[in-house]
Design a protein around this motif. Structure first.
Motif: not given
Length: 678
Positions: A372-376, A379-389, A409-411, A478-488
């Motif tokens: 997430d920190r690396f992709l910000r 123009g991407l966020n941590g959830k972008s790594i799911v489709p990328l991987v 926009k990130e999508r 338009k506005g910021k997005s934040f990654l909110v997730m639980d680590l299983p």
């Protein structure tokens, strides 16, 4: 055989990453992909099973944290839950034992909507390992519903769930747990008095949502300007969340107990290293290198066996069939074409199997958090790594998985850059070209070929980041997005299940690519078997030399455009045919070299290795090989991916821009590297 007389429709609901898809698979005996990270289910999936003369349809909805949608997959969930309420008998709600507080928020929202519900607490064994005890009887009493216990990973409690569904053990609450704030009560009752709706919480959800939920417009019509002006959806949602968690905390204090000073589990110990700001990236790279090493090392013997088998089939067909066009079509066209793609099934299978194990274990969720920190900045966020991987398997489901990215926009950026990732269709191209130009040597115990393959995967990844930076300039957020997730928690992967899933995916690849290769092989054979008869002046002559065929004429007609990239006419034909799908390039080359009478006997890769130009220079030299690798690293060349990009973006502008942009980048990159290296 007695036909079932009753039918029942059930919704399967829960937060992301609670084992919902695993329960769905076990109930319906299906093989929907499960994963240990959010966003695996991005659309509703349905399956059926029969139990005691009753046919049950289970609809697995995308995971969500709230009834208020923030992304497209959550909008699917919310709209289905509210608008289709009269179609289903009830909701099976999956609650993960380790995330009981988080899960009860959505549970109570659904319950307050007046929907019959059955609660299933999954993975209680994981909670017990952490010293957490859940009193299920007390939980049932507090919530006013039946509570079942399951362990989906071990297939425990599924029969009891089927029985409870058969008994229609869904209970509807007779009271609403959420108390409407005083300042909104008057407005709610005003709307209720003017509509047929009787559930005041449903009206509240429609007022609190800033996206379309049910009959939002008709509810808004009941308000005057002053009422509407005072409503701020996000503020109402925040009010509700705070009030609900106050109630949930009270419930948890009664039903949950924890042993004091319980020792730190393996998950906590591993996370100190695996999500470390430095070592986390280093370990991820090391894991990828190990996978790529395995792709070549473990696949070598089955690939040799497959290659030998198809060579034997080709020679057997050539000897068994009478001389003529049918013999040539089967022995030199269809069999080599199919063999040229099936030979790479072991490599694709090994890659997919390792990725499934990483997902199943819980590690991929850490990769999302880590990246997430690396992709910000891109123009991407941590959830972008799911489709990328996921794009390393196939870009089509990867692009669909962008639906769980909240920011529009990130999508869009993620959709446009995901095809740069190295998918399984590129793997056959990379493998055969790397085999041709990279020596079979080792550096520190690591194969040069494995390093080259890893370099191609990283090249695709970094190109996707570079493209994201460019797109970020044109697509304003338009506005910021934040990654909110639980680590299983880390879990032992289901090795057998993942292996079966891998076999299914490889079979899908073989059958999907096989159909295309079969048709392309026939077309290539036809245009290579026939050519103009210059002596008689006839338009058609059979069994001509490959160099004089219509196929050669077509290939040579585009040679001026591809010669600066280091390609001959055969490679040009391969590139043209691979616009249908990238892997077709390998099948085309296999067919062409099998049809070439001047090529030496033996395996296709040996024929390609010894092929020379009229000036004596190798056709597949290092410069040409690198040029091909760069071309396929960047070129779109997949009709199915283009179709899904249009479906997800609903924009011809972005679809055509992606096709032209990636094709242009591929040509320029190939041109530059060839001119530098030749």
């Amino acid at each position: 055989m007695q036909e079932t007389s009753k039918k029942k429709q059930i919704l399967l609901v829960g937060n992301p990453n609670v084992g919902k898809s695993t329960v769905f698979n076990l109930l319906c005996n299906k093989k929907q992909k499960t994963g240990n990270y959010a966003g695996v289910t991005v659309a509703s999936h349905s399956g059926n099973y029969d139990y005691k003369d009753e046919n049950v349809e289970i609809i697995d909805l995308p995971g969500s944290y709230s009834v208020y949608p923030t992304s497209e997959d959550e909008a699917i969930f919310s709209k289905f839950l509210i608008e289709e309420q009269h179609h289903y008998a009830g909701v099976v709600y999956i609650l993960e034992a380790l995330s009981i507080k988080r899960g009860l928020l959505l549970f109570q929202q659904i319950q307050d909507l007046g929907i019959p519900i059955l609660l299933v607490v999954n993975q209680i064994d994981q909670a017990e390992r952490r010293g957490i005890n859940i009193n299920l009887e007390e939980l049932s009493k507090e919530l006013g519903v039946k509570v079942l216990q399951t362990n989906a990973k071990q297939n425990l409690g599924i029969d009891e769930l089927r029985e409870e569904i058969f008994r229609s053990g869904f209970l509807k609450s007779d009271k609403i747990s959420f108390e409407i704030p005083v300042e909104q009560k008057g407005l709610i009752f005003k709307i209720l008095s003017n509509t047929a709706e009787s559930n005041h919480y449903k009206v509240w959800t429609l007022l609190s949502s800033d996206t379309y939920l049910g009959k939002l417009e008709s509810v808004r019509d009941q308000m005057n300007y002053e009422d509407a002006k005072c409503l701020v959806p996000k503020r109402l949602q925040t009010q509700e969340t705070i009030r609900r968690y106050q109630n949930i905390d009270r419930i948890i204090s009664k039903v949950l107990s924890k042993k004091p000073q319980f020792k730190e589990l393996l998950t906590e110990k591993l996370d100190k290293v695996l999500v470390h700001r430095f070592w986390g990236y280093f370990i991820f790279a090391a894991i990828l290198l190990l996978i790529f090493q395995s792709v070549f090392f473990l696949a070598e013997y089955p690939m040799n066996w497959i290659d030998s088998t198809f060579l034997w089939l080709s020679n057997t067909a050539k000897d068994a069939l009478p001389e003529g066009p049918i013999n040539s079509l089967i022995s030199n066209g269809i069999i080599p074409g199919l063999g040229g793609i099936i030979i790479f099934a072991p490599q694709i299978g090994i890659l997919l199997y390792f990725l499934y194990l990483l997902e199943d274990s819980g590690y991929m969720a850490r990769v999302i958090f880590l990246m997430d920190r690396f992709l910000r900045p891109f123009g991407l966020n941590g959830k972008s790594i799911v489709p990328l991987v996921s794009g390393t398997a196939c870009a089509i489901p990867a692009i669909m998985s962008t639906r769980n990215i909240e920011n529009v926009k990130e999508r869009l950026i993620t959709i446009l850059v995901t095809p740069f990732m190295t998918c399984s269709a590129r793997l056959p191209v990379y493998s055969i070209i790397i085999g041709l130009i990279i020596p079979d040597e080792y550096f520190g115990g690591i194969s040069y070929k494995a390093l080259a393959l890893m370099a191609m995967y990283f090249l695709g990844f970094f190109m996707s980041l570079l493209a994201a930076i460019v797109l970020k300039k044109f697509i304003k957020n338009k506005g910021k997005s934040f990654l909110v997730m639980d680590l299983p928690t880390y879990k032992m992967p289901l090795f057998g299940y993942d292996f079966r899933l891998m076999l299914e995916k490889v079979w899908e690849f073989i059958t999907g690519a096989g159909k295309i290769i079969f048709i392309v092989s026939i077309l290539i054979w036809f245009f290579s078997y026939f050519g103009p008869n210059h002596k008689s002046g006839q338009w058609l002559a059979s069994d001509v030399k490959l160099e004089n065929s219509y196929l050669a004429k077509m290939g040579k007609s585009i040679e001026p455009a591809i010669a600066p990239l280091g390609y001959d006419w055969k490679m040009g034909v391969g590139i043209l045919t691979s616009f249908v799908a990238r892997e077709v390039f390998v099948g085309t080359m296999s067919t062409l070299y099998s049809l070439d009478d001047d090529a030496p006997e033996g395996k296709v890769i040996d024929k390609m290795r010894h092929d020379v130009k009229p000036n004596g220079e190798k056709v597949f030299n290092f410069a040409t090989g690198v040029s091909i690798l760069f071309f396929y690293a960047f070129a779109m060349q997949c009709v199915s991916t283009l179709a899904v990009v249009y479906r997800e973006t609903k924009s011809w502008k972005w679809t055509v821009a992606q096709l032209l942009g990636m094709s242009g980048i591929a040509y320029l990159a190939s041109l530059i590297v060839y001119q530098i290296l030749k």
